[in-house]
Design an enzyme around this catalytic site. Structure first.
Site, PDB file in Angstrom:
ATOM      1  N   ASN A  14      27.863  34.270  26.532  1.00  0.00           N
ATOM      2  CA  ASN A  14      27.597  35.296  25.531  1.00  0.00           C
ATOM      3  C   ASN A  14      26.107  35.532  25.397  1.00  0.00           C
ATOM      4  OD1 ASN A  14      30.337  35.734  24.831  1.00  0.00           O
ATOM      5  ND2 ASN A  14      30.307  33.869  23.588  1.00  0.00           N
ATOM      6  N   CYS A  15      25.763  36.669  24.841  1.00  0.00           N
ATOM      7  CA  CYS A  15      24.382  37.059  24.606  1.00  0.00           C
ATOM      8  C   CYS A  15      23.663  35.941  23.858  1.00  0.00           C
ATOM      9  CB  CYS A  15      24.370  38.348  23.794  1.00  0.00           C
ATOM     10  SG  CYS A  15      22.733  38.981  23.453  1.00  0.00           S
ATOM     11  N   PRO A  16      22.481  35.583  24.234  1.00  0.00           N
ATOM     12  CA  PRO A  16      21.601  36.192  25.231  1.00  0.00           C
ATOM     13  C   PRO A  16      21.608  35.488  26.587  1.00  0.00           C
ATOM     14  CG  PRO A  16      20.299  34.700  23.915  1.00  0.00           C
ATOM     15  CD  PRO A  16      21.740  34.601  23.407  1.00  0.00           C
ATOM     16  N   ASP A  41      30.715  39.431  28.974  1.00  0.00           N
ATOM     17  CA  ASP A  41      30.260  39.874  27.652  1.00  0.00           C
ATOM     18  C   ASP A  41      29.998  41.379  27.705  1.00  0.00           C
ATOM     19  OD1 ASP A  41      29.116  40.262  25.181  1.00  0.00           O
ATOM     20  OD2 ASP A  41      27.325  39.066  25.573  1.00  0.00           O
ATOM     21  N   ASP A  47      22.533  45.346  27.026  1.00  0.00           N
ATOM     22  CA  ASP A  47      21.441  44.379  27.126  1.00  0.00           C
ATOM     23  C   ASP A  47      20.657  44.551  28.418  1.00  0.00           C
ATOM     24  OD1 ASP A  47      22.248  43.340  24.696  1.00  0.00           O
ATOM     25  OD2 ASP A  47      23.266  41.607  25.571  1.00  0.00           O
TER      26      ASP A  47
END
Length: 76
Positions: A14-16, A41, A47
């Site tokens: 998942n981010c980041p 994600d 992103d």
């Protein structure tokens, strides 16, 4: 599909984390080489668009296939 010099598997992250791993991978590559990132994600699509603008690396391709989001970046 565009052939890449290197591929990064960011599935399940998942981010980041996909961005951070891509940044590290790009740092180890030569100018003009391409990195293919495969992430699950959905936020990684936006992103990587923002990442490319901020870093000067070129986002040459993006697609989403069956829950996987593929981004191909060209090292500046």
């Amino acid at each position: 599909m565009i052939a890449a010099d290197r591929e990064l598997d960011a599935r399940g992250l998942n981010c980041p984390l996909p961005i951070l791993k891509a940044k590290k991978a790009l740092a180890d590559m030569h100018s003009g080489q391409t990195l293919k990132v495969v992430a699950t994600d959905a936020g990684s699509v936006r992103d990587f668009q923002a990442f490319a603008k901020q870093t000067g690396n070129l986002l040459v391709h993006q697609e989403s296939v069956g829950g996987e989001h593929i981004s191909v970046l060209k090292r500046r």
